[in-house]
Design a protein around this motif. Structure first.
Motif, PDB file in Angstrom:
ATOM      1  N   UNK A  98       0.812  -1.217   0.000  1.00  0.00           N
ATOM      2  CA  UNK A  98       0.000   0.000   0.000  1.00  0.00           C
ATOM      3  C   UNK A  98       0.852   1.277   0.000  1.00  0.00           C
ATOM      4  N   UNK A  99       2.162   1.140   0.274  1.00  0.00           N
ATOM      5  CA  UNK A  99       3.030   2.311   0.236  1.00  0.00           C
ATOM      6  C   UNK A  99       3.790   2.609   1.509  1.00  0.00           C
ATOM      7  N   UNK A 100       3.626   1.785   2.540  1.00  0.00           N
ATOM      8  CA  UNK A 100       4.422   1.974   3.762  1.00  0.00           C
ATOM      9  C   UNK A 100       5.868   1.570   3.474  1.00  0.00           C
ATOM     10  N   UNK A 101       6.804   2.167   4.207  1.00  0.00           N
ATOM     11  CA  UNK A 101       8.206   1.785   4.084  1.00  0.00           C
ATOM     12  C   UNK A 101       8.712   1.287   5.431  1.00  0.00           C
ATOM     13  N   UNK A 102       9.600   0.310   5.384  1.00  0.00           N
ATOM     14  CA  UNK A 102      10.180  -0.241   6.605  1.00  0.00           C
ATOM     15  C   UNK A 102      11.266   0.711   7.098  1.00  0.00           C
ATOM     16  N   UNK A 103      11.154   1.107   8.371  1.00  0.00           N
ATOM     17  CA  UNK A 103      12.144   1.984   9.005  1.00  0.00           C
ATOM     18  C   UNK A 103      13.136   1.150   9.801  1.00  0.00           C
ATOM     19  N   UNK A 104      12.620   0.177  10.560  1.00  0.00           N
ATOM     20  CA  UNK A 104      13.473  -0.686  11.389  1.00  0.00           C
ATOM     21  C   UNK A 104      12.764  -2.019  11.618  1.00  0.00           C
ATOM     22  N   UNK A 105      13.522  -3.090  11.526  1.00  0.00           N
ATOM     23  CA  UNK A 105      12.979  -4.430  11.750  1.00  0.00           C
ATOM     24  C   UNK A 105      13.418  -4.894  13.132  1.00  0.00           C
ATOM     25  N   UNK A 106      12.477  -5.013  14.044  1.00  0.00           N
ATOM     26  CA  UNK A 106      12.760  -5.391  15.433  1.00  0.00           C
ATOM     27  C   UNK A 106      12.215  -6.789  15.737  1.00  0.00           C
ATOM     28  N   UNK A 107      12.029  -7.620  14.691  1.00  0.00           N
ATOM     29  CA  UNK A 107      11.557  -8.987  14.895  1.00  0.00           C
ATOM     30  C   UNK A 107      12.698  -9.846  15.424  1.00  0.00           C
ATOM     31  N   UNK A 108      12.331 -10.832  16.256  1.00  0.00           N
ATOM     32  CA  UNK A 108      13.301 -11.768  16.824  1.00  0.00           C
ATOM     33  C   UNK A 108      13.044 -13.161  16.276  1.00  0.00           C
ATOM     34  N   UNK A 109      14.052 -14.020  16.360  1.00  0.00           N
ATOM     35  CA  UNK A 109      13.921 -15.373  15.822  1.00  0.00           C
ATOM     36  C   UNK A 109      12.842 -16.187  16.528  1.00  0.00           C
ATOM     37  N   UNK A 110      12.489 -15.839  17.765  1.00  0.00           N
ATOM     38  CA  UNK A 110      11.440 -16.581  18.476  1.00  0.00           C
ATOM     39  C   UNK A 110      10.037 -16.100  18.112  1.00  0.00           C
ATOM     40  N   UNK A 111       9.936 -15.162  17.167  1.00  0.00           N
ATOM     41  CA  UNK A 111       8.630 -14.677  16.724  1.00  0.00           C
ATOM     42  C   UNK A 111       8.159 -13.418  17.412  1.00  0.00           C
ATOM     43  N   UNK A 112       8.810 -13.012  18.485  1.00  0.00           N
ATOM     44  CA  UNK A 112       8.428 -11.778  19.166  1.00  0.00           C
ATOM     45  C   UNK A 112       8.970 -10.587  18.384  1.00  0.00           C
ATOM     46  N   UNK A 113       8.653  -9.413  18.858  1.00  0.00           N
ATOM     47  CA  UNK A 113       9.159  -8.197  18.232  1.00  0.00           C
ATOM     48  C   UNK A 113       8.135  -7.525  17.344  1.00  0.00           C
TER      49      UNK A 113
END
Length: 131
Positions: A90-105
């Motif tokens: 839709x046009x959003x841009x990723x600023x920072x990816x704070x996802x963790x390998x355990x699925x949290x974030x």
């Protein structure tokens, strides 16, 4: 005596365009007796139950620094990553990816005018652990 939040206001360059974008993102509506139209300097959208409202107001200043307040979105009917794909389409841009390998974030995104917001794990992904 207490106060309550009437609505959340977003300063922007184009109130109509940004209200339309967020209306699509959130599946919000507008007042049929006072519809938002191109050229309006103030545009309001609201949740289906009308309990949450967002007001977009045109201001002459461009966004220059990180938001001090932002929206955290939780997908109601899909996983975080599926919603992330929809929002970037839709046009959003990723600023920072704070996802963790355990699925949290979470993932920090920006709307078309640079206003930041976060996308959390979806309802179905929650297992009692913090986002």
């Amino acid at each position: 005596m207490t106060s309550y939040i009437s609505h959340t206001t977003v300063d922007c360059a184009d109130a109509y365009a940004l209200s339309r974008w967020w209306r699509t993102v959130l599946n919000y509506g507008e007042d049929p007796d006072d519809p938002n139209e191109p050229g309006h300097e103030e545009c309001m959208i609201h949740s289906a139950d009308r309990r949450h409202r967002l007001l977009f107001i045109e201001v002459p200043d461009a966004k220059q620094v990180k938001n001090r307040i932002h929206l955290d979105l939780r997908p109601a009917d899909r996983a975080r990553d599926a919603e992330l794909a929809r929002l970037t389409e839709l046009g959003a841009t990723v600023v920072a990816d704070r996802r963790h390998t355990d699925g949290t974030g979470w993932v920090v995104l920006a709307d078309p005018e640079g206003n930041e917001f976060c996308i959390l794990r979806g309802e179905a992904e929650l297992t009692g652990r913090p986002s």
